[in-house]
Design a protein around this motif. Structure first.
Motif, PDB file in Angstrom:
ATOM      1  N   GLU A  76       0.811  -1.220   0.000  1.00 17.29           N
ATOM      2  CA  GLU A  76       0.000   0.000   0.000  1.00 17.29           C
ATOM      3  C   GLU A  76       0.843   1.269   0.000  1.00 17.29           C
ATOM      4  O   GLU A  76       0.356   2.358  -0.344  1.00 17.29           O
ATOM      5  CB  GLU A  76      -0.946   0.008   1.196  1.00 17.29           C
ATOM      6  N   PRO A  79       0.993   2.929  -3.847  1.00 20.19           N
ATOM      7  CA  PRO A  79      -0.143   3.771  -4.271  1.00 20.19           C
ATOM      8  C   PRO A  79      -0.342   4.983  -3.380  1.00 20.19           C
ATOM      9  O   PRO A  79      -0.778   6.036  -3.851  1.00 20.19           O
ATOM     10  CB  PRO A  79      -1.345   2.819  -4.206  1.00 20.19           C
ATOM     11  N   ASP A  80       0.004   4.874  -2.094  1.00 18.98           N
ATOM     12  CA  ASP A  80      -0.086   6.037  -1.213  1.00 18.98           C
ATOM     13  C   ASP A  80       0.859   7.142  -1.676  1.00 18.98           C
ATOM     14  O   ASP A  80       0.482   8.324  -1.738  1.00 18.98           O
ATOM     15  CB  ASP A  80       0.253   5.647   0.230  1.00 18.98           C
ATOM     16  N   ARG A  83      -0.350   8.664  -4.963  1.00 20.03           N
ATOM     17  CA  ARG A  83      -1.474   9.574  -4.728  1.00 20.03           C
ATOM     18  C   ARG A  83      -0.975  10.924  -4.212  1.00 20.03           C
ATOM     19  O   ARG A  83      -1.449  11.978  -4.635  1.00 20.03           O
ATOM     20  CB  ARG A  83      -2.441   8.932  -3.738  1.00 20.03           C
ATOM     21  N   THR A  88      -3.465   9.212  -9.959  1.00 25.13           N
ATOM     22  CA  THR A  88      -4.785   8.814  -9.465  1.00 25.13           C
ATOM     23  C   THR A  88      -5.231   7.439  -9.951  1.00 25.13           C
ATOM     24  O   THR A  88      -6.373   7.049  -9.712  1.00 25.13           O
ATOM     25  CB  THR A  88      -5.843   9.843  -9.898  1.00 25.13           C
ATOM     26  N   ASP A  91      -5.239   3.049  -7.503  1.00 22.81           N
ATOM     27  CA  ASP A  91      -6.035   2.800  -6.305  1.00 22.81           C
ATOM     28  C   ASP A  91      -6.934   1.567  -6.409  1.00 22.81           C
ATOM     29  O   ASP A  91      -7.765   1.341  -5.541  1.00 22.81           O
ATOM     30  CB  ASP A  91      -6.906   4.019  -5.992  1.00 22.81           C
ATOM     31  N   THR A  93      -7.432  -1.684  -5.539  1.00 19.76           N
ATOM     32  CA  THR A  93      -6.777  -2.608  -4.610  1.00 19.76           C
ATOM     33  C   THR A  93      -6.817  -4.047  -5.077  1.00 19.76           C
ATOM     34  O   THR A  93      -5.913  -4.828  -4.775  1.00 19.76           O
ATOM     35  CB  THR A  93      -7.427  -2.504  -3.219  1.00 19.76           C
TER      36      THR A  93
END
Length: 216
Positions: A76, A79-80, A83, A88, A91, A93
């Motif tokens: 994770e 993608p964090d 972002r 964009t 996300d 998952t």
């Protein structure tokens, strides 16, 4: 984007206490996927390189170390970070796995280039746009883009570390050879990315004043 996404993994790792001098073992490694199947990443040269620093691993784009690094900091985290920097599209998952650090998630060239801009300017987010202004037939401006207010999304020390690695021509030599096309006559940071069977090729490079992203 292939390996062009890797600098974001390394930025997330540096935030968590890793450093360019941290050493990982580039050896045959099998990871267990959520489906219970083995996942064995392979380097682009089909070789393993033993103990390597993260500086060398990123500069030479070694896949095994990038996967091990994402496994160590958590899927994770990529993608964090993406972002934070304005991407964009990572996300979903249900599609995320360790191969995300090798570019298995789709991104837009404009957003990826914008993310690198935050590395170039010391951690300030950039919101890129295509159309600057529009004039009517009489030359009157009827639309002008209003750039979004910039905000810091990355510690400038982290941005510096990633940039220093991507601008290190000597660190790239084991992977790209001496005097490669990435060895420019002025200081610049750069990262390439290539997808399976060389279908997509990406290069994003920058100086403090200019960021260029290319997709072929």
């Amino acid at each position: 984007p292939g390996s062009a996404i890797k600098p974001l993994t390394y930025a997330a790792a540096f935030e968590r206490g890793y450093a360019p001098a941290s050493v990982f073992s580039d050896v045959f490694t099998s990871f267990l996927t959520r489906e219970g199947a083995p996942y064995v990443p392979i380097n682009y040269d089909y070789r393993f390189h033993g103990p390597v620093s993260l500086r060398t691993a990123l500069a030479c784009s070694y896949n095994v170390v990038a996967v091990k690094l994402l496994d160590a900091i958590g899927i994770e985290s990529l993608p964090d970070m993406a972002r934070q920097l304005g991407i964009t599209t990572l996300d979903q998952t249900e599609r995320q796995g360790l191969a995300l650090t090798l570019g298995s998630g789709e991104v837009q060239l404009l957003q990826l280039t914008g993310a690198y801009a935050a590395l170039a300017n010391g951690g300030w987010r950039v919101s890129p746009y295509f159309i600057d202004y529009v004039e009517d037939g009489a030359g009157q401006v009827i639309y002008r883009a209003q750039p979004s207010p910039s905000r810091r999304v990355l510690d400038e020390r982290i941005a510096y570390l990633v940039t220093d690695v991507l601008a290190d021509d000597q660190a790239r030599v084991p992977g790209f050879g001496a005097g490669s096309v990435l060895d420019l006559p002025f200081p610049a940071a750069v990262k390439t990315g290539t997808t399976t069977e060389w279908r997509d090729n990406w290069t994003v490079g920058y100086t403090p004043d200019l960021v260029v992203g290319v997709w072929v």
